[in-house]
Design an enzyme around this catalytic site. Sequence first.
Site, PDB file in Angstrom:
ATOM      1  N   ASN A 101      -2.001 -10.915   8.361  1.00 17.72           N
ATOM      2  CA  ASN A 101      -2.966  -9.830   8.572  1.00 17.72           C
ATOM      3  C   ASN A 101      -4.356 -10.257   8.123  1.00 17.72           C
ATOM      4  O   ASN A 101      -4.532 -10.748   7.004  1.00 17.72           O
ATOM      5  CB  ASN A 101      -2.550  -8.598   7.759  1.00 17.72           C
ATOM      6  CG  ASN A 101      -3.518  -7.447   7.977  1.00 17.72           C
ATOM      7  OD1 ASN A 101      -3.609  -6.897   9.081  1.00 17.72           O
ATOM      8  ND2 ASN A 101      -4.268  -7.088   6.948  1.00 17.72           N
ATOM      9  N   GLU A 102      -5.322 -10.077   8.971  1.00 14.26           N
ATOM     10  CA  GLU A 102      -6.744 -10.278   8.665  1.00 14.26           C
ATOM     11  C   GLU A 102      -7.029 -11.505   7.808  1.00 14.26           C
ATOM     12  O   GLU A 102      -7.528 -11.391   6.676  1.00 14.26           O
ATOM     13  CB  GLU A 102      -7.300  -9.029   7.970  1.00 14.26           C
ATOM     14  CG  GLU A 102      -7.206  -7.795   8.836  1.00 14.26           C
ATOM     15  CD  GLU A 102      -7.991  -6.613   8.294  1.00 14.26           C
ATOM     16  OE1 GLU A 102      -8.419  -6.651   7.126  1.00 14.26           O
ATOM     17  OE2 GLU A 102      -8.191  -5.655   9.059  1.00 14.26           O
TER      18      GLU A 102
ATOM     19  N   GLN B  59       0.801  -1.220   0.000  1.00 12.74           N
ATOM     20  CA  GLN B  59       0.000   0.000   0.000  1.00 12.74           C
ATOM     21  C   GLN B  59       0.840   1.279   0.000  1.00 12.74           C
ATOM     22  O   GLN B  59       0.354   2.322  -0.416  1.00 12.74           O
ATOM     23  CB  GLN B  59      -0.964  -0.021   1.192  1.00 12.74           C
ATOM     24  CG  GLN B  59      -1.989  -1.135   1.067  1.00 12.74           C
ATOM     25  CD  GLN B  59      -2.912  -1.208   2.260  1.00 12.74           C
ATOM     26  OE1 GLN B  59      -2.589  -1.834   3.257  1.00 12.74           O
ATOM     27  NE2 GLN B  59      -4.065  -0.564   2.183  1.00 12.74           N
TER      28      GLN B  59
ATOM     29  N   HIS C 201       0.673  -9.517   4.486  1.00 15.54           N
ATOM     30  CA  HIS C 201      -0.429  -8.548   4.504  1.00 15.54           C
ATOM     31  C   HIS C 201      -1.108  -8.583   3.128  1.00 15.54           C
ATOM     32  O   HIS C 201      -0.855  -7.730   2.268  1.00 15.54           O
ATOM     33  CB  HIS C 201       0.092  -7.151   4.835  1.00 15.54           C
ATOM     34  CG  HIS C 201      -0.978  -6.191   5.274  1.00 15.54           C
ATOM     35  ND1 HIS C 201      -0.963  -5.545   6.485  1.00 15.54           N
ATOM     36  CD2 HIS C 201      -2.117  -5.777   4.662  1.00 15.54           C
ATOM     37  CE1 HIS C 201      -2.036  -4.750   6.583  1.00 15.54           C
ATOM     38  NE2 HIS C 201      -2.755  -4.881   5.483  1.00 15.54           N
TER      39      HIS C 201
HETATM   40  C1  FCB Z   1      -7.747  -3.290   6.719  1.00 20.15           C
HETATM   41  C2  FCB Z   1      -6.436  -3.686   6.056  1.00 20.15           C
HETATM   42  C3  FCB Z   1      -5.567  -2.524   5.665  1.00 20.15           C
HETATM   43  C4  FCB Z   1      -6.388  -1.359   5.133  1.00 20.15           C
HETATM   44  C5  FCB Z   1      -7.519  -1.026   6.076  1.00 20.15           C
HETATM   45  C6  FCB Z   1      -8.358   0.138   5.651  1.00 20.15           C
HETATM   46  O1  FCB Z   1      -8.693  -4.264   6.507  1.00 20.15           O
HETATM   47  O2  FCB Z   1      -5.679  -4.521   6.901  1.00 20.15           O
HETATM   48  O3  FCB Z   1      -4.632  -2.975   4.734  1.00 20.15           O
HETATM   49  O4  FCB Z   1      -6.813  -1.629   3.875  1.00 20.15           O
HETATM   50  O5  FCB Z   1      -8.350  -2.137   6.216  1.00 20.15           O
END
Ligand code: FCB
Length: 410
Positions: free
Chosen positions: A153-154, A18, A109
């Site tokens: 991440n997520e 990003q 990520h």
């Molecule tokens: C989260 C992500 C991050 C960014 C935010 C707004 O879900 O981890 O990369 O996009 O949202």
Amino acid sequence: MRKFPKNFLWGAATSSYQVEGSNRNCDWWQWEKRVGKPQSGNACRHYQLYEHDFDIVKSLNHNAHRFSIEWSRIEPAEGKFSKKELQHYLNVILALKKRNIEPLVTLHHFTNPIWFAKDGGWINQKSVERYLRYCDFVVRNLAKHVRYWITINEPTIFISHAYLFGAWPPQEKSLLKATYVEEHLAFAHIKAYGLIHKIYKELNLSSPQVSIAQNVMSFTPCRNSLKNRLAAYLRAKVYNMGFLERISMGNILKRMPLDFIGINYYSRQVVALKKLGPGNLAMDVCEKKHHRIAKNSLGWDIYPKGLYDVLLSLKKYNLPIMITENGICTDKDSQRWEYIHDHLRYICLAMKKGVKITGYLYWSLMDNFEWDKGFKPRFGIVDINYKTYKRTIRKSAKKFAEVCRTGVLR
Ligand code: FCB
């Protein structure tokens, strides 16, 4: 006046794809070119400008900073590890440490190397060992300078957007494939957790702090109907806790393979079922206008109390919690400060109720490439001019900097 603990970690977060720019060996890069979606291009040129950006971080009194390592830079071709890129990330970490800023390093990520994606990505059974080989290389070489690692991440967002909704590469819409990916990500985390701890022991370093960054939401039932309440309850169980439960079940130690719980919180969903069905239970939200609530520029509800509710619901795991992301995209910076302030207020309340919270990282340090939404949403406490790459510190950043400096929220 609300006071935060002395050793609380304060900072902001970014991710490689990003902000860095020119990640040409990455599956997202290839996908952007293929579908003609918003192109990340130079992003924020953070790859070149990180020293300058960390001067800003320092001037804002942050004592921590979360960023991610781009797998596709480190391992551009299978099994070929780049010493040059490793050195780059070592320089990034040393640039933080020189400024007395604690690095929190994310290993995955959302993005993958092209060779990995081409060979089935996370559907391939080999994905776990491939990811672990990359982790081994990175962690062994950087361990001496890093205490905090985020393995993935997520996971739930990655699985749903890339394998269920078909929104992100590889744009699959398959429950079966999503299930495989979940299984592989869960094992990838469990094994990486063990591996990272093993490396620290071998190198005689004190124990690291390893977690995932789990996306969480607040689920509010629309109207007091039984079916909506039930759906909201189930959704919180699956969406917020599902992956956490999955990694504790898959772990033979039968304890959570986490040293703390990293959570990313942004918003809430108002649950209103159109009818009773599995898809409806998972997805239906209220589309009526009777919930008067402020929204961010992407239309997400702003609901700070939801963070408090989620924090209390995580208390049962008896682990420290770190807010690894929380933020707002808006063109009105005063709304950003209000957002940060209100979420911090609820964090304080949760701490008063006995939830142990160790840090808060705002998303994001700077405006950046918001995946399939491109550059329009502005999440940063620092403004980016995408023509000149000039950074301008926003007022909200300065207000937040006061909290970071004093540990006091007024
Ligand atoms: C989260 C992500 C991050 C960014 C935010 C707004 O879900 O981890 O990369 O996009 O949202």
